[in-house]
Scaffold this motif. Structure first.
Motif, PDB file in Angstrom:
ATOM      1  N   ARG A  12      54.518  35.762 -55.558  1.00  0.00           N
ATOM      2  CA  ARG A  12      55.005  36.639 -56.597  1.00  0.00           C
ATOM      3  C   ARG A  12      54.743  35.519 -58.201  1.00  0.00           C
ATOM      4  N   ILE A  13      54.770  36.335 -59.249  1.00  0.00           N
ATOM      5  CA  ILE A  13      54.458  35.783 -60.569  1.00  0.00           C
ATOM      6  C   ILE A  13      55.567  35.830 -61.544  1.00  0.00           C
ATOM      7  N   ARG A  14      55.758  34.943 -62.279  1.00  0.00           N
ATOM      8  CA  ARG A  14      56.486  34.742 -63.330  1.00  0.00           C
ATOM      9  C   ARG A  14      55.927  34.271 -64.445  1.00  0.00           C
ATOM     10  N   THR A  15      56.640  34.142 -65.859  1.00  0.00           N
ATOM     11  CA  THR A  15      56.125  33.529 -66.938  1.00  0.00           C
ATOM     12  C   THR A  15      56.456  32.257 -66.899  1.00  0.00           C
ATOM     13  N   ALA A  16      55.359  31.219 -67.246  1.00  0.00           N
ATOM     14  CA  ALA A  16      55.614  29.790 -67.347  1.00  0.00           C
ATOM     15  C   ALA A  16      56.158  29.379 -68.475  1.00  0.00           C
ATOM     16  N   THR A  17      56.704  28.355 -68.563  1.00  0.00           N
ATOM     17  CA  THR A  17      57.185  27.693 -69.676  1.00  0.00           C
ATOM     18  C   THR A  17      57.119  25.959 -69.334  1.00  0.00           C
ATOM     19  N   ILE A  18      57.233  25.241 -70.453  1.00  0.00           N
ATOM     20  CA  ILE A  18      57.033  23.923 -70.273  1.00  0.00           C
ATOM     21  C   ILE A  18      57.869  23.264 -69.093  1.00  0.00           C
ATOM     22  N   ALA A  19      59.059  23.897 -68.888  1.00  0.00           N
ATOM     23  CA  ALA A  19      59.905  23.279 -67.879  1.00  0.00           C
ATOM     24  C   ALA A  19      58.998  23.690 -66.551  1.00  0.00           C
ATOM     25  N   ASP A  20      58.082  24.158 -66.341  1.00  0.00           N
ATOM     26  CA  ASP A  20      57.516  24.196 -65.047  1.00  0.00           C
ATOM     27  C   ASP A  20      56.318  23.258 -64.878  1.00  0.00           C
ATOM     28  N   TRP A  21      56.379  22.093 -65.878  1.00  0.00           N
ATOM     29  CA  TRP A  21      55.361  21.186 -66.214  1.00  0.00           C
ATOM     30  C   TRP A  21      55.420  20.307 -64.480  1.00  0.00           C
ATOM     31  N   PRO A  22      56.314  19.999 -63.996  1.00  0.00           N
ATOM     32  CA  PRO A  22      56.528  19.318 -62.676  1.00  0.00           C
ATOM     33  C   PRO A  22      55.699  20.229 -61.676  1.00  0.00           C
ATOM     34  N   LEU A  23      56.000  21.337 -61.556  1.00  0.00           N
ATOM     35  CA  LEU A  23      55.080  22.482 -60.745  1.00  0.00           C
ATOM     36  C   LEU A  23      53.667  22.716 -60.836  1.00  0.00           C
ATOM     37  N   ILE A  24      53.520  22.666 -62.184  1.00  0.00           N
ATOM     38  CA  ILE A  24      52.050  22.760 -62.880  1.00  0.00           C
ATOM     39  C   ILE A  24      51.081  21.614 -62.209  1.00  0.00           C
ATOM     40  N   GLU A  25      52.083  20.465 -62.689  1.00  0.00           N
ATOM     41  CA  GLU A  25      51.275  19.159 -62.215  1.00  0.00           C
ATOM     42  C   GLU A  25      51.168  19.171 -60.729  1.00  0.00           C
ATOM     43  N   THR A  26      51.921  19.591 -59.898  1.00  0.00           N
ATOM     44  CA  THR A  26      51.669  19.588 -58.445  1.00  0.00           C
ATOM     45  C   THR A  26      50.509  20.534 -58.136  1.00  0.00           C
ATOM     46  N   LEU A  27      50.560  21.657 -58.856  1.00  0.00           N
ATOM     47  CA  LEU A  27      49.183  22.564 -58.603  1.00  0.00           C
ATOM     48  C   LEU A  27      48.143  21.888 -58.911  1.00  0.00           C
ATOM     49  N   HIS A  28      48.095  21.092 -60.024  1.00  0.00           N
ATOM     50  CA  HIS A  28      46.677  20.389 -60.286  1.00  0.00           C
ATOM     51  C   HIS A  28      46.465  19.604 -59.197  1.00  0.00           C
ATOM     52  N   ARG A  29      47.384  18.630 -58.829  1.00  0.00           N
ATOM     53  CA  ARG A  29      47.157  17.603 -57.876  1.00  0.00           C
ATOM     54  C   ARG A  29      46.593  18.395 -56.469  1.00  0.00           C
ATOM     55  N   SER A  30      46.984  19.621 -56.190  1.00  0.00           N
ATOM     56  CA  SER A  30      46.472  20.385 -55.081  1.00  0.00           C
ATOM     57  C   SER A  30      45.029  20.844 -55.180  1.00  0.00           C
ATOM     58  N   CYS A  31      44.388  20.810 -56.610  1.00  0.00           N
ATOM     59  CA  CYS A  31      43.075  21.125 -56.533  1.00  0.00           C
ATOM     60  C   CYS A  31      41.972  20.039 -56.415  1.00  0.00           C
ATOM     61  N   SER A  32      40.887  20.569 -56.069  1.00  0.00           N
ATOM     62  CA  SER A  32      39.896  19.298 -55.994  1.00  0.00           C
ATOM     63  C   SER A  32      39.496  18.764 -57.281  1.00  0.00           C
ATOM     64  N   GLU A  33      38.771  17.740 -57.482  1.00  0.00           N
ATOM     65  CA  GLU A  33      38.403  17.317 -58.803  1.00  0.00           C
ATOM     66  C   GLU A  33      37.045  18.454 -59.025  1.00  0.00           C
ATOM     67  N   GLN A  34      36.648  18.883 -58.206  1.00  0.00           N
ATOM     68  CA  GLN A  34      35.462  19.979 -58.835  1.00  0.00           C
ATOM     69  C   GLN A  34      36.099  21.146 -59.176  1.00  0.00           C
ATOM     70  N   PHE A  85      40.651  38.302 -76.202  1.00  0.00           N
ATOM     71  CA  PHE A  85      41.864  37.680 -75.492  1.00  0.00           C
ATOM     72  C   PHE A  85      41.021  36.554 -74.466  1.00  0.00           C
ATOM     73  N   ASP A  86      41.172  35.302 -74.570  1.00  0.00           N
ATOM     74  CA  ASP A  86      40.570  34.422 -73.569  1.00  0.00           C
ATOM     75  C   ASP A  86      41.636  34.284 -72.319  1.00  0.00           C
ATOM     76  N   LEU A  87      40.702  34.555 -71.222  1.00  0.00           N
ATOM     77  CA  LEU A  87      41.424  34.546 -69.861  1.00  0.00           C
ATOM     78  C   LEU A  87      41.319  33.147 -69.313  1.00  0.00           C
ATOM     79  N   GLY A  88      42.164  32.340 -68.804  1.00  0.00           N
ATOM     80  CA  GLY A  88      42.225  31.213 -67.964  1.00  0.00           C
ATOM     81  C   GLY A  88      43.028  31.395 -66.827  1.00  0.00           C
ATOM     82  N   LEU A  89      42.274  30.841 -65.689  1.00  0.00           N
ATOM     83  CA  LEU A  89      42.909  30.997 -64.251  1.00  0.00           C
ATOM     84  C   LEU A  89      42.532  29.532 -63.622  1.00  0.00           C
ATOM     85  N   GLN A  90      43.690  29.327 -62.880  1.00  0.00           N
ATOM     86  CA  GLN A  90      43.243  27.990 -61.781  1.00  0.00           C
ATOM     87  C   GLN A  90      44.208  28.402 -60.569  1.00  0.00           C
ATOM     88  N   VAL A  91      43.509  28.395 -59.406  1.00  0.00           N
ATOM     89  CA  VAL A  91      44.030  28.868 -58.182  1.00  0.00           C
ATOM     90  C   VAL A  91      44.010  27.585 -57.099  1.00  0.00           C
TER      91      VAL A  91
END
Length: 172
Positions: A12-34, A85-91
């Protein structure tokens, strides 16, 4: 409010807020450097980078059944280009090629249309074939080469694009 993206995985999707920073940081750690470099132009994103993104655009996170953030999407106006509008995605690497990025991109396109945008823009490496394929599935893009990158513009109205009467996404 949550919006279900995929009933088979209960994503599911929901609006992100700065309170989601720990979750977003975990997402980034799950992504390869590439993957991080392809999306952000660097391998680590500081909190202030996400704060800027949240300040300048609308952002959404895709959550898996475990409340694990598996994707981040954003859409916001491009300065000095009214109607663009600019589109940004990270999966997360482990969740790519399952339709999550496309669902977030379609949500971002609907959001942009509801705010008066006529074009969705994305800047991607020319070698980023998954992203380029996703953008082509959104409509009939125009691609401008800038060295090893492409500036891709997807019309939000007209041939292949959703009509101006497409309803706005539900608020989250």
């Amino acid at each position: 409010m949550h919006r279900l993206l995929n009933t088979t995985t209960a994503t599911r999707i929901r609006t992100a807020t700065i309170a989601d920073w720990p979750l977003i940081e975990t997402l980034h750690r799950s992504c390869s450097e590439q993957a991080m470099h392809r999306r952000w132009g660097r391998t680590q994103i500081p909190r202030r980078g996400i704060e800027r993104l949240l300040h300048h655009s609308s952002c959404w996170i895709a959550l898996h059944t475990t409340d694990e953030v598996i994707a981040l999407g954003s859409a916001g106006p491009v300065s000095r280009q009214p109607g663009v509008f600019d589109l940004g995605l990270q999966v997360a690497d482990a969740h790519q090629r399952r339709g999550i990025g496309l669902a977030l991109a379609r949500h971002a396109a609907a959001h942009a249309r509801s705010r008066g945008a006529h074009t969705l823009s994305a800047y991607a490496e020319a070698s980023n074939l998954p992203m380029l394929g996703l953008l082509r599935r959104l409509g009939h893009p125009t691609e401008f080469r800038e060295g090893a990158h492409l500036d891709v513009r997807v019309p939000l109205f007209g041939a292949g694009a959703a009509s101006p009467r497409t309803p706005a996404p539900a608020p989250f």
